[in-house]
Design a protein around this motif. Structure first.
Motif, mmCIF file in Angstrom:
data_model
loop_
_atom_site.group_PDB
_atom_site.id
_atom_site.type_symbol
_atom_site.label_atom_id
_atom_site.label_comp_id
_atom_site.label_asym_id
_atom_site.label_seq_id
_atom_site.Cartn_x
_atom_site.Cartn_y
_atom_site.Cartn_z
ATOM 1 N N ARG A 42 0.837 -1.198 0.000
ATOM 2 C CA ARG A 42 0.000 0.000 0.000
ATOM 3 C C ARG A 42 0.879 1.258 0.000
ATOM 4 N NH1 ARG A 42 -5.200 -1.423 0.702
ATOM 5 N NH2 ARG A 42 -5.725 -3.234 1.998
ATOM 6 N N LEU A 43 0.550 2.188 -0.868
ATOM 7 C CA LEU A 43 1.278 3.454 -0.948
ATOM 8 C C LEU A 43 0.477 4.613 -0.392
ATOM 9 C CD1 LEU A 43 2.785 3.047 -4.537
ATOM 10 C CD2 LEU A 43 3.856 2.516 -2.336
ATOM 11 N N SER A 44 -0.810 4.393 -0.142
ATOM 12 C CA SER A 44 -1.664 5.433 0.424
ATOM 13 C C SER A 44 -2.765 4.763 1.223
ATOM 14 C CB SER A 44 -2.265 6.310 -0.687
ATOM 15 O OG SER A 44 -3.063 5.526 -1.558
ATOM 16 N N GLY A 45 -3.497 5.568 1.976
ATOM 17 C CA GLY A 45 -4.580 5.007 2.778
ATOM 18 C C GLY A 45 -4.029 4.321 4.013
ATOM 19 N N LYS A 46 -4.459 3.109 4.244
ATOM 20 C CA LYS A 46 -4.054 2.351 5.425
ATOM 21 C C LYS A 46 -2.673 1.740 5.211
ATOM 22 C CE LYS A 46 -8.764 1.300 6.925
ATOM 23 N NZ LYS A 46 -9.739 0.236 7.294
ATOM 24 N N THR A 47 -1.656 2.510 5.543
ATOM 25 C CA THR A 47 -0.274 2.061 5.333
ATOM 26 C C THR A 47 0.381 1.561 6.613
ATOM 27 O OG1 THR A 47 0.488 4.342 5.590
ATOM 28 C CG2 THR A 47 0.059 3.566 3.337
ATOM 29 N N GLY A 48 -0.343 1.555 7.721
ATOM 30 C CA GLY A 48 0.181 0.972 8.945
ATOM 31 C C GLY A 48 0.730 1.986 9.933
ATOM 32 N N TRP A 59 7.948 -4.289 9.642
ATOM 33 C CA TRP A 59 7.940 -5.358 10.653
ATOM 34 C C TRP A 59 7.045 -6.513 10.205
ATOM 35 C CZ3 TRP A 59 7.926 -3.750 16.489
ATOM 36 C CH2 TRP A 59 9.019 -2.917 16.738
ATOM 37 N N ASN A 60 5.883 -6.168 9.638
ATOM 38 C CA ASN A 60 4.973 -7.215 9.150
ATOM 39 C C ASN A 60 5.649 -8.108 8.123
ATOM 40 O OD1 ASN A 60 2.976 -6.034 10.734
ATOM 41 N ND2 ASN A 60 1.998 -4.973 9.023
ATOM 42 N N ARG A 80 2.952 -16.670 0.585
ATOM 43 C CA ARG A 80 3.052 -15.313 1.119
ATOM 44 C C ARG A 80 2.283 -14.362 0.229
ATOM 45 N NH1 ARG A 80 3.707 -11.650 2.685
ATOM 46 N NH2 ARG A 80 5.717 -10.606 2.645
ATOM 47 N N VAL A 81 1.427 -13.551 0.837
ATOM 48 C CA VAL A 81 0.660 -12.596 0.055
ATOM 49 C C VAL A 81 0.773 -11.207 0.683
ATOM 50 C CG1 VAL A 81 -0.963 -14.330 -0.781
ATOM 51 C CG2 VAL A 81 -1.497 -13.055 1.313
ATOM 52 N N PRO A 82 0.642 -10.161 -0.124
ATOM 53 C CA PRO A 82 0.648 -8.775 0.381
ATOM 54 C C PRO A 82 -0.746 -8.367 0.824
ATOM 55 C CG PRO A 82 0.535 -8.758 -1.985
ATOM 56 C CD PRO A 82 0.587 -10.210 -1.583
ATOM 57 N N ALA A 83 -0.928 -7.071 1.041
ATOM 58 C CA ALA A 83 -2.230 -6.571 1.490
ATOM 59 C C ALA A 83 -3.317 -6.826 0.442
ATOM 60 C CB ALA A 83 -2.131 -5.083 1.800
ATOM 61 N N LYS A 84 -3.010 -6.547 -0.815
ATOM 62 C CA LYS A 84 -3.994 -6.758 -1.871
ATOM 63 C C LYS A 84 -3.901 -8.188 -2.367
ATOM 64 C CE LYS A 84 -5.617 -4.869 -6.282
ATOM 65 N NZ LYS A 84 -5.374 -3.857 -7.350
ATOM 66 N N VAL A 85 -5.004 -8.914 -2.285
ATOM 67 C CA VAL A 85 -5.005 -10.318 -2.689
ATOM 68 C C VAL A 85 -6.191 -10.594 -3.596
ATOM 69 C CG1 VAL A 85 -3.819 -11.161 -0.650
ATOM 70 C CG2 VAL A 85 -6.299 -10.977 -0.611
ATOM 71 N N VAL A 94 -3.134 -16.568 8.166
ATOM 72 C CA VAL A 94 -2.717 -15.702 9.268
ATOM 73 C C VAL A 94 -2.257 -14.375 8.677
ATOM 74 C CG1 VAL A 94 -1.044 -15.347 11.121
ATOM 75 C CG2 VAL A 94 -2.076 -17.602 10.792
ATOM 76 N N ALA A 95 -2.820 -13.288 9.188
ATOM 77 C CA ALA A 95 -2.420 -11.941 8.779
ATOM 78 C C ALA A 95 -1.619 -11.311 9.914
ATOM 79 C CB ALA A 95 -3.643 -11.092 8.456
ATOM 80 N N ILE A 96 -0.467 -10.759 9.574
ATOM 81 C CA ILE A 96 0.464 -10.214 10.553
ATOM 82 C C ILE A 96 0.300 -8.698 10.661
ATOM 83 C CG2 ILE A 96 2.895 -9.998 11.216
ATOM 84 C CD1 ILE A 96 1.820 -12.886 11.194
ATOM 85 N N HIS A 97 0.138 -8.209 11.894
ATOM 86 C CA HIS A 97 0.006 -6.779 12.138
ATOM 87 C C HIS A 97 0.637 -6.411 13.482
ATOM 88 C CE1 HIS A 97 -2.864 -5.434 8.972
ATOM 89 N NE2 HIS A 97 -3.215 -6.715 8.975
ATOM 90 N N PHE A 98 0.931 -5.119 13.618
ATOM 91 C CA PHE A 98 1.267 -4.516 14.916
ATOM 92 C C PHE A 98 0.338 -3.329 15.097
ATOM 93 C CE2 PHE A 98 4.948 -6.917 13.757
ATOM 94 C CZ PHE A 98 5.434 -7.432 14.944
ATOM 95 N N ASP A 99 -0.043 -3.069 16.333
ATOM 96 C CA ASP A 99 -1.090 -2.098 16.611
ATOM 97 C C ASP A 99 -0.531 -0.687 16.800
ATOM 98 O OD1 ASP A 99 -3.676 -1.308 16.942
ATOM 99 O OD2 ASP A 99 -3.990 -2.283 18.886
ATOM 100 N N SER A 100 -1.425 0.290 16.766
ATOM 101 C CA SER A 100 -1.122 1.668 17.136
ATOM 102 C C SER A 100 -2.217 2.130 18.089
ATOM 103 C CB SER A 100 -1.067 2.579 15.913
ATOM 104 O OG SER A 100 -2.334 2.614 15.271
ATOM 105 N N ALA A 101 -1.958 3.206 18.823
ATOM 106 C CA ALA A 101 -2.959 3.696 19.765
ATOM 107 C C ALA A 101 -2.858 5.210 19.893
ATOM 108 C CB ALA A 101 -2.755 3.046 21.144
ATOM 109 N N GLN A 102 -4.016 5.868 19.930
ATOM 110 C CA GLN A 102 -4.027 7.311 20.166
ATOM 111 C C GLN A 102 -3.566 7.608 21.581
ATOM 112 O OE1 GLN A 102 -8.006 8.604 19.119
ATOM 113 N NE2 GLN A 102 -7.441 8.853 16.971
#
Length: 205
Positions: A42-48, A59-60, A80-85, A94-102
């Motif tokens: 992803r280059l825009s939008g939800k980029t992590g 990291w993902n 192995r697949v990227p965000a767009k499938v 299994v989808a790999i993520h790390f969280d963020s928090a306000q």
């Protein structure tokens, strides 16, 4: 009139082609495992999430690549697949993520899944990671993004987990997580392998 006819024929071809592709995917044997690196490509939008120079998507990718590599070394086929499938079928995804928090350092690890068949798998992962990850946990599917993860519609999996492995925006968690990314990947691979019935020795961390 000719234009209307052409448009109708064009959309009919698209619909027939789409239905044909879905039927083709449905008749193929499922891939054993699909590993997705969240936000990859992803280059825009939800980029992590980001924290200084550290980017979630990087990291993902590190974790997802290591999970796939480890599974393959054990003779377990994985993709192995990227965000767009595109449309996929598998036994386990299994989808790999790390969280963020306000509110910094008010998040931690969590799990999302789309069906009751995934609950046992989720509990086994939580039991394993909870003994390693020293920070807090959320309830399963505690956000809409976990409960209604977009890839559930694209990756038709018997069992599907979305793993939030910690809060990247929390410096304390970042410091703990960064040198352990491949260790975490080995735990994920081990959990997947045992879920598939393989007799794999638990990695030493």
């Amino acid at each position: 009139m000719k234009l209307d006819k052409f448009i109708k024929q064009f959309f009919a071809i698209i619909i027939i082609g789409t239905l044909g592709y879905i039927a083709y995917i449905a008749t193929r044997p499922p891939i054993p495992v699909i590993i997705q690196a969240g936000h990859e490509g992803r280059l825009s939008g939800k980029t992590g999430a980001e924290n200084g120079d550290e980017r979630e998507v990087e990291w993902n990718i590190i974790v997802a690549d290591e999970v796939a590599k480890t599974l393959n070394s054990w003779g377990i086929e994985s993709k192995r697949v990227p965000a767009k499938v595109g449309l996929q079928r598998c036994q386990i995804a299994v989808a790999i993520h790390f969280d963020s928090a306000q509110r910094i350092c008010h998040s931690g690890a969590s799990i999302g899944y789309p069906n009751k068949e995934s609950i046992g798998f989720a509990n086994r992962w939580k039991s394993i990671y909870n003994n390693y990850f020293p920070f807090g946990w959320h309830e399963d599917n505690f956000t809409d993004n976990l409960k209604n993860y977009y890839a559930y519609s694209w990756i038709q999996a018997d069992k599907f987990l979305v793993l939030e492995l910690g809060e990247l925006t929390c410096d304390k968690q970042l410091k703990w997580l960064k040198p352990r990314l491949k260790h975490i990947a080995h735990l994920i691979a081990y959990t997947i392998a045992t879920e598939l019935g393989y007799d794999i020795k638990k990695p030493k961390l």
